[in-house]
Scaffold this active site. Structure first.
Site, mmCIF file in Angstrom:
data_model
loop_
_atom_site.group_PDB
_atom_site.id
_atom_site.type_symbol
_atom_site.label_atom_id
_atom_site.label_comp_id
_atom_site.label_asym_id
_atom_site.label_seq_id
_atom_site.Cartn_x
_atom_site.Cartn_y
_atom_site.Cartn_z
ATOM 1 N N HIS A 1 10.887 6.862 0.483
ATOM 2 C CA HIS A 1 9.475 6.856 0.078
ATOM 3 C C HIS A 1 8.579 7.068 1.301
ATOM 4 O O HIS A 1 7.650 7.888 1.266
ATOM 5 C CB HIS A 1 9.149 5.524 -0.605
ATOM 6 N N GLU A 2 8.888 6.335 2.359
ATOM 7 C CA GLU A 2 8.048 6.375 3.555
ATOM 8 C C GLU A 2 8.117 7.734 4.242
ATOM 9 O O GLU A 2 7.087 8.299 4.607
ATOM 10 C CB GLU A 2 8.524 5.272 4.506
ATOM 11 N N HIS B 1 6.172 10.679 2.843
ATOM 12 C CA HIS B 1 4.760 10.817 3.227
ATOM 13 C C HIS B 1 4.591 11.813 4.379
ATOM 14 O O HIS B 1 3.557 12.470 4.483
ATOM 15 C CB HIS B 1 4.189 9.463 3.673
ATOM 16 N N CYS C 1 2.650 2.390 -4.186
ATOM 17 C CA CYS C 1 2.232 3.031 -2.939
ATOM 18 C C CYS C 1 0.810 2.606 -2.601
ATOM 19 O O CYS C 1 -0.061 2.604 -3.477
ATOM 20 C CB CYS C 1 2.301 4.549 -3.100
HETATM 21 ZN ZN ZN Z 1 3.543 5.280 -0.148
#
Ligand code: ZN
Length: 185
Positions: free
Chosen positions: A144-145, A148, A102
């Site tokens: 994953h994105e 956030h 990340c």
């Molecule tokens: Zn990330």
């Protein structure tokens, strides 16, 4: 304009980001921000970037994944795509594991298992509703994105913290493992 990255520990990375209205999407300022997101992702060498990573607590993420650009070789790619107000639905609870990295957790890699197939409903840069079905490696990148935007980092998703490694040690000892390679998201 290239925006600097926030790193783990900054409270904005832990907030739930705000939704964006269609009127706001069409504003000149917001379109400039989308352009900044693309430029910043490329500058920082990511295959994805979420707005909180550049200090904007809004529900915007971008991904650009070249076809076959990881150790699984045959993985499908995704042309540069902007996700606004995305809603995630898991289509297959069976999980798959990748070593993730990340941009907001620089220098580290960690092994994360996530559902292998998801559906994302989102608005594009013109405020139009779109749907993406993502499988395999792309499904991990998308999750994953979008994480956030809900204030989660991949380290929160790790079940075994022993599988957290510095990049150099990862390459030395786990180099053949399925991973995001040199890529951060
Ligand atoms: Zn990330």
């Amino acid at each position: 304009m290239i925006r600097p990255l926030l790193r783990m520990g900054h409270p904005i990375l832990r907030q739930t980001a705000h939704k964006v209205s269609v009127a706001d999407i069409q504003s000149a300022d917001f379109q400039q921000f989308l352009s900044d997101m693309r430029e910043s992702m490329k500058h920082h060498g990511g295959i994805g970037l979420a707005a909180p990573q550049v200090g904007e607590s809004v529900q915007v993420a971008v991904i650009e994944l070249e076809e076959g650009k990881n150790r699984y070789g045959s993985t499908e790619g995704l042309p540069f795509t902007i996700f606004i107000n995305p809603v995630l639905e898991v289509l297959d609870m069976a999980t798959q594991g990748f070593w993730e990295g990340c941009l907001s957790v620089p220098g580290l890699r960690g092994f994360v298992e996530r559902p292998r197939k998801v559906k994302v409903t989102y608005l594009n840069e013109r405020g139009e509703e779109k749907i993406l079905i993502a499988e395999n490696f792309l499904a991990t990148v998308v999750q994953h994105e979008l994480d956030h935007l809900w204030g989660h980092l991949y380290v929160d998703r790790m079940e075994d913290m022993r599988l957290l490694s510095f990049q150099e040690e990862f390459q030395q000892f786990y180099g053949q493992a399925p991973s995001l390679d040199e890529e951060d998201v």
